[in-house]
Motif scaffolding. Structure first.
Motif, PDB file in Angstrom:
ATOM      1  N   ALA A  58     -54.660 -37.939  28.126  1.00  0.00           N
ATOM      2  CA  ALA A  58     -53.738 -38.936  28.682  1.00  0.00           C
ATOM      3  C   ALA A  58     -52.578 -39.175  27.723  1.00  0.00           C
ATOM      4  CB  ALA A  58     -54.496 -40.247  28.935  1.00  0.00           C
ATOM      5  N   ARG A  59     -52.868 -39.124  26.429  1.00  0.00           N
ATOM      6  CA  ARG A  59     -51.842 -39.343  25.412  1.00  0.00           C
ATOM      7  C   ARG A  59     -50.788 -38.235  25.444  1.00  0.00           C
ATOM      8  NH1 ARG A  59     -53.397 -39.591  19.088  1.00  0.00           N
ATOM      9  NH2 ARG A  59     -55.239 -40.509  20.015  1.00  0.00           N
ATOM     10  N   ARG A  62     -48.531 -38.396  28.559  1.00  0.00           N
ATOM     11  CA  ARG A  62     -47.505 -39.445  28.544  1.00  0.00           C
ATOM     12  C   ARG A  62     -46.178 -38.936  27.993  1.00  0.00           C
ATOM     13  NH1 ARG A  62     -45.153 -43.587  25.605  1.00  0.00           N
ATOM     14  NH2 ARG A  62     -45.676 -42.454  23.703  1.00  0.00           N
ATOM     15  N   LEU A 120     -34.028 -45.635  20.750  1.00  0.00           N
ATOM     16  CA  LEU A 120     -34.386 -44.355  21.378  1.00  0.00           C
ATOM     17  C   LEU A 120     -35.746 -43.927  20.836  1.00  0.00           C
ATOM     18  CD1 LEU A 120     -33.443 -41.895  23.130  1.00  0.00           C
ATOM     19  CD2 LEU A 120     -32.718 -40.854  20.965  1.00  0.00           C
ATOM     20  N   ARG A 121     -36.655 -43.503  21.719  1.00  0.00           N
ATOM     21  CA  ARG A 121     -38.003 -43.145  21.262  1.00  0.00           C
ATOM     22  C   ARG A 121     -37.948 -41.901  20.365  1.00  0.00           C
ATOM     23  NH1 ARG A 121     -38.210 -47.495  22.678  1.00  0.00           N
ATOM     24  NH2 ARG A 121     -39.703 -48.501  24.055  1.00  0.00           N
ATOM     25  N   PRO A 122     -38.693 -41.912  19.267  1.00  0.00           N
ATOM     26  CA  PRO A 122     -38.676 -40.776  18.337  1.00  0.00           C
ATOM     27  C   PRO A 122     -39.050 -39.452  18.997  1.00  0.00           C
ATOM     28  CG  PRO A 122     -39.795 -42.651  17.359  1.00  0.00           C
ATOM     29  CD  PRO A 122     -39.536 -43.018  18.785  1.00  0.00           C
ATOM     30  N   GLY A 123     -39.846 -39.506  20.048  1.00  0.00           N
ATOM     31  CA  GLY A 123     -40.250 -38.284  20.738  1.00  0.00           C
ATOM     32  C   GLY A 123     -39.068 -37.475  21.246  1.00  0.00           C
ATOM     33  N   TYR A 124     -37.925 -38.131  21.430  1.00  0.00           N
ATOM     34  CA  TYR A 124     -36.717 -37.422  21.866  1.00  0.00           C
ATOM     35  C   TYR A 124     -36.368 -36.314  20.885  1.00  0.00           C
ATOM     36  CZ  TYR A 124     -31.917 -36.891  23.636  1.00  0.00           C
ATOM     37  OH  TYR A 124     -30.761 -36.413  24.170  1.00  0.00           O
ATOM     38  N   LEU A 126     -38.252 -34.349  19.395  1.00  0.00           N
ATOM     39  CA  LEU A 126     -39.004 -33.135  19.713  1.00  0.00           C
ATOM     40  C   LEU A 126     -38.612 -32.585  21.069  1.00  0.00           C
ATOM     41  CD1 LEU A 126     -42.762 -33.975  18.871  1.00  0.00           C
ATOM     42  CD2 LEU A 126     -41.307 -32.305  17.724  1.00  0.00           C
TER      43      LEU A 126
ATOM     44  N   MET B  40     -46.121 -38.983  14.752  1.00  0.00           N
ATOM     45  CA  MET B  40     -45.212 -39.200  15.883  1.00  0.00           C
ATOM     46  C   MET B  40     -45.649 -40.407  16.710  1.00  0.00           C
ATOM     47  SD  MET B  40     -42.540 -37.357  16.121  1.00  0.00           S
ATOM     48  CE  MET B  40     -42.112 -37.717  17.828  1.00  0.00           C
ATOM     49  N   GLU B  44     -43.492 -43.785  17.494  1.00  0.00           N
ATOM     50  CA  GLU B  44     -43.292 -44.260  18.880  1.00  0.00           C
ATOM     51  C   GLU B  44     -43.743 -45.721  19.008  1.00  0.00           C
ATOM     52  OE1 GLU B  44     -42.511 -42.536  22.093  1.00  0.00           O
ATOM     53  OE2 GLU B  44     -41.603 -40.988  20.856  1.00  0.00           O
TER      54      GLU B  44
END
Lengths: 402, 86
Positions: A58-59, A62, A120-124, A126, B40, B44
């Motif tokens: 699930a993680r 997301r 802005l979310r850090p995942g951006y 990646l 990460m 987040e």
């Protein structure tokens, strides 16, 4: 080729996809996915419902883009069929066809954070990289041999197949998966493609079912279709007891030395002849051609002229994009899968909306499809920037050279 | 912002980023590492909390705290003293 996976708007998985091809069904409509319209009525084919890959927690789900969810689901179908869990991950590779794959979700992120960029979310950091798809796929499937993306505009999917075949032929890996990734267009790309005249005009929204008509005199441009496909390629004779869909007997890439979107008969003919040469085949041995056939007026006419110039007048021709729409980066892979499924079944799917062909001298497969044995087939792609690619696919036991 | 409010934002953010912890009973002594967050995930979670607080501070200034209680305390103090509140 020992494993195939496919996800399109008309069908998810090989069986569903083949049924849609033979039924000539479609899902063309005014697109509804968030980020696809901006006071516009762009027509396209969108994958219905949720796409939830089995191998993600699930993680992981997301933070997975739509492109990644579709890729992982499609890869899983091909992977399971080819039983790649049995192969040492160090000897397995992945070539992802496509670049600029996640534009729609990037636009949504920009809009969400325009006034609050600090959050802005850090995942951006990646996910803006297309190669994030390589990271996700290699993590989920334990691929350790090689993984990279290749960009060739609308020829990307076929270019991925060619690069994967080269990697196997060179012994860099024993098995390589070619994945034509879903190009998730935002309204910006749709606007650009429409403004340049490549994508159908908005007035097609009045009758979306008639908008996509490759090789028909009424063609007005391509219609986008969300799609993704994966093909498992391994050396002949090392198929681990698996049934083979066919052999990649020849391939070729030709450049026009032209930055623009214009197709070239010379370039397309060169790719066709190059692939035939490599396969050791003559044009009259080709039973079936799965063309690029986007429904671009100049593109269709140029391709028909190239088929004729190469002596492919005896081969049956249909247009998979008439059913799926144009998957852009995915198209070449989706059409290779369509070719292999039709070869195995011995039946060619109909070409939707082909009423009045642009060229009367080719063997078009219209309504009803065509029952026929296919020993050798060709699949063609072309992309902006003057790239032309061609594949020859031969049925197992057809006496092909490679 | 009071520490209790920040702690709730932290818990909400952890549940968003680590969906498998929906039913976890969060304690101030829980650490992000023990909860299974990688680097990460941690970034987040912190960014999500900072947006919830409207607190624009560099991520590096959130690295000291050892558990969720200390993190809430640290961010609560930053919101009233150190951080620029947007």
């Amino acid at each position: 080729m020992t494993g195939l996976g496919v996800t399109t708007a008309v069908g998810r998985g090989k069986a569903d996809f083949a049924r849609a091809l033979y039924d000539g069904s479609h899902r063309f409509a005014v697109m509804e996915r968030p980020g696809r319209q901006h006071d516009t009525r762009f027509v396209g084919a969108e994958i219905p419902g949720q796409v939830t890959p089995g191998r993600l927690t699930a993680r992981e789900l997301r933070t997975s883009s739509f492109t990644a969810r579709v890729a992982l689901t499609t890869l899983e179908e091909a992977w399971e069929e080819a039983r790649l869990d049995e192969v040492d991950g160090e000897r397995v590779g992945l070539v992802v066809g496509g670049s600029n794959l996640g534009q729609r979700e990037l636009v949504l992120a920009h809009e969400r954070h325009r006034d609050r960029p600090a959050f802005l979310r850090p995942g951006y950091g990646l996910s803006f990289l297309d190669s994030d798809l390589c990271g996700q796929c290699t993590a989920a499937f334990g691929i350790r041999g090689l993984a990279h993306t290749v960009g060739g505009a609308s020829a990307s999917g076929q270019l991925a197949i060619i690069e994967a075949a080269e990697a196997v032929a060179a012994g860099r890996v024993d098995v390589c998966v070619a994945l034509g990734a879903l190009m998730d267009l935002s309204y910006w790309e749709c606007l650009g493609l429409r403004t340049m005249g490549a994508m159908v005009p908005d007035r097609c929204a009045d009758a979306p079912e008639l908008a996509c008509r490759p090789f028909d005199q009424g063609h007005q441009g391509f219609v986008f279709g969300e799609a993704c496909a994966a093909l498992v390629i391994e050396r002949r004779g090392e198929r681990r007891g698996l049934e083979d869909y066919g052999t990649l007997s020849g391939w070729s890439v030709r450049l026009d030395g032209n930055r623009g979107p214009d197709p070239s008969e010379d370039g397309e003919s060169g790719a066709i002849r190059g692939a035939l040469d490599r396969a050791g085949l003559e044009a009259d041995q080709i039973d079936y051609v799965n063309p690029h056939g986007t429904a671009s007026p100049v593109g269709d006419r140029t391709e028909a002229a190239a088929l004729r110039a190469c002596g492919l007048t005896g081969a049956a021709v249909n247009a998979t994009k008439s059913v799926t729409g144009h998957g852009l980066s995915a198209a070449g892979a989706v059409e290779a899968v369509a070719t292999l499924l039709q070869m195995r079944r011995g039946r060619l799917h109909p070409t939707r909306n082909l009423r009045d062909p642009v060229d009367g001298g080719l063997r078009w497969v219209g309504d009803g499809g065509l029952e026929t044995e296919v020993r050798h087939a060709m699949s063609l792609s072309a992309g902006f920037g003057g790239i032309n690619t061609a594949l020859c696919v031969s049925a197992s036991g057809s006496g092909s050279v490679r | 912002m009071r520490k209790e409010e920040v702690f709730q934002l932290v818990v909400d953010a952890v549940r968003e980023v680590l969906p498998e912890l929906q039913d976890h009973a969060f304690e101030e002594s829980d650490t992000l590492a023990d909860l299974g967050a990688n680097s990460m995930d941690r970034a987040e979670i912190i960014t999500t909390v900072l947006e919830g607080m409207d607190l624009d501070i560099p991520l590096v200034e959130t690295f000291g705290p050892r558990d969720l209680g200390e993190l809430a305390q640290h961010l609560s103090e930053a919101s009233t003293t150190g951080g620029r509140v947007a």
